[in-house]
Design an enzyme around this catalytic site. Structure first.
Site, PDB file in Angstrom:
ATOM      1  CG  HIS A 326      -2.827  22.085 -14.691  1.00 23.46           C
ATOM      2  ND1 HIS A 326      -3.549  21.482 -14.341  1.00 23.46           N
ATOM      3  CD2 HIS A 326      -1.899  21.118 -15.813  1.00 23.46           C
ATOM      4  CE1 HIS A 326      -3.796  20.320 -13.944  1.00 23.46           C
ATOM      5  NE2 HIS A 326      -2.588  19.977 -14.105  1.00 23.46           N
ATOM      6  N   GLY A 327      -2.528  26.846 -15.859  1.00 23.57           N
ATOM      7  CA  GLY A 327      -2.172  27.500 -16.594  1.00 23.57           C
ATOM      8  C   GLY A 327      -2.677  28.729 -16.515  1.00 23.57           C
TER       9      GLY A 327
END
Length: 477
Positions: A326-327
């Protein structure tokens, strides 16, 4: 270009649908491929070249990964698969994580009195999604589950298909391979079937998610000194609702658009906040991502076949990777690890299998939502310090109320929308409007579809035209 913009709604989408209707059957994939590259280039700019490079590499490699009848050249295919997966992960690693790694190295060097420069890359839109599509393509071919595509236009249509290119659903190659041959002839039927789903997603995004965004932003931007019990809970609740309506709304729009183009994309949400365990939550939230990690990471690691300890290890690995997917930030790592540990605890205690009566199910459902909400605080907070400050404030009641910034964001209209949206937590488990709009028949279903396509689209269109929309939250991944 976002789905919820005048450029897309008034110009791009009608032009693509008209082209699909007018093009010969053999030209559908070409229309989808060209339109999708235009869509992507309008937002990605120069990084479109990276997408095209990955498309070329994976298309050429895929043709050499098919197993032969006698099982010959197995080692050559294995090395080729390893190279293709390594290439895709390297592209993702460099463009998405090199900056984060250099930042951590600079911090470490500073502790010892040294200095290292930090590297910054422009994150290409949708790189996490199209990387996973490429890996699915080469692995499914290597396993013999589907043959490689011989038509480069069909491959571009699969990888770059604009409904799912930048924020999913993640479409495994095996799920769409049989749809890529251009056999569909009932194009008006596809548009009629897909448009209500698209309209429903647009309404969820523009009417609900975008209305709650200012409330969430104000709460999460509150400094530690101004954070109160009310601000913390308001921020956590509003973001829990906003993220669901934003991301599930995007998924509804993508599935509806795919159907209008003649494709059936996989479902991505199934009322996740009705879950009674976190394990069940992940069977209902971002389901295409869960299926991808199950098929290409969890099962190859051994799944649950090699004893309890290794099963727990595999679950933890999968959710740490899910967080980092996701990041590139410690908050995402903690969020993924938090969920991984919850699944391990549930499995160890047997909660994922134990039947429960109505009172216990209600209690477990409330507990699941609260645990998921704790995770969303880490997911949304700008850093770990802000996350722990907000969570600490949620645990300590006070009478301080909200600060002026948050108070200004909480208008009467937004309060009503938040309260109405929270009803989603009270609906029965099986209630799902998106699929209902597509498959249900009868007067009631027709009435719902008509309402969504008239009132929903009209009001959403007014909001879009007024400029009161924001980018989809998952565009940043």
């Amino acid at each position: 270009m976002s789905f919820a913009t005048p450029l897309f709604l008034w110009y791009f989408l009608p032009a693509v649908l008209l082209a699909v209707l007018l093009a010969p059957r053999a030209g559908r994939n070409a229309v989808v491929a060209v339109g999708s590259l235009v869509f992507y280039a309008s937002g990605a700019g120069g990084t479109t070249a990276l997408l095209l490079c990955c498309i070329v590499v994976n298309f050429l490699v895929g043709r050499n990964l098919e197993p032969d009848e006698w099982g010959l050249d197995r080692n050559r295919r294995r090395y080729l698969l390893f190279g293709a997966v390594l290439f895709n992960l390297t592209v993702l690693g460099v463009w998405k994580y090199a900056g984060f790694a250099s930042e951590q190295a600079a911090v470490l060097a500073n502790w010892f009195g040294g200095h290292l420069p930090e590297i910054e890359f422009v994150l290409p839109i949708g790189i996490s999604f199209y990387t996973f599509h490429h890996i699915s393509y080469v692995v499914d071919i290597y396993r013999g589950e589907r043959p490689a595509l011989r038509d480069p236009v069909a491959f571009v249509a699969y990888i770059a298909m604009f409904p799912q290119l930048v924020a999913g659903p993640i479409v495994r190659y095996r799920e769409i391979a049989d749809q890529l041959p251009q056999r569909r002839t009932h194009r008006l039927d596809d548009i009629a079937a897909g448009f209500p789903r698209f309209a429903w997603g647009l309404s969820k995004k523009v009417v609900v998610a975008d209305s709650l965004a200012p409330v969430s932003d104000a709460a999460f931007s509150t400094s530690a000194g101004d954070m109160t019990f009310a601000v913390a809970w308001l921020g956590a609740i509003s973001y829990t609702v906003q993220l669901y309506f934003d991301f599930s709304g995007y998924s509804d729009m993508a599935i509806g658009l795919g159907r209008m183009l003649g494709f059936r994309l996989p479902e991505n949400f199934a009322r996740p906040y009705s879950s009674v365990t976190v394990t069940e939550f992940w069977q209902r939230w971002h389901m295409s991502l869960s299926r991808w990690f199950r098929d290409y990471v969890y099962i190859p690691l051994g799944g649950n076949r090699n004893g309890t300890v290794r099963t727990y290890r595999n679950l933890t690995i999968v959710f740490v990777l899910t967080g980092f997917w996701h990041g590139a930030a410690w908050t995402y790592l903690v969020w993924g690890l938090f969920h991984g540990l919850l699944l391990v605890i549930e499995r160890a205690c047997g909660l994922d299998r134990r039947p429960a009566g109505i009172p216990e199910r209600v209690a477990r459902r409330v507990a699941t939502v609260l645990l998921v909400m704790v995770g969303w605080v880490f997911f949304r907070a700008p850093d770990l310090g802000s996350a722990t400050t907000m969570l600490g404030s949620m645990l300590v009641p006070d009478l301080a109320g909200v600060n002026a910034v948050v108070d200004a964001a909480v208008t009467n209209q937004r309060t009503l929308i938040l309260l109405a949206a929270l009803v989603v937590l009270l609906l029965p488990t099986g209630a799902g409007t998106g699929t209902y709009l597509e498959v249900a028949r009868g007067r009631a279903a027709t009435g719902v579809r008509f309402g969504v396509m008239t009132l929903g689209v009209f009001y959403s269109g007014l909001l879009v035209a007024s400029g009161s929309f924001s980018p989809f939250l998952y565009y940043q991944f």
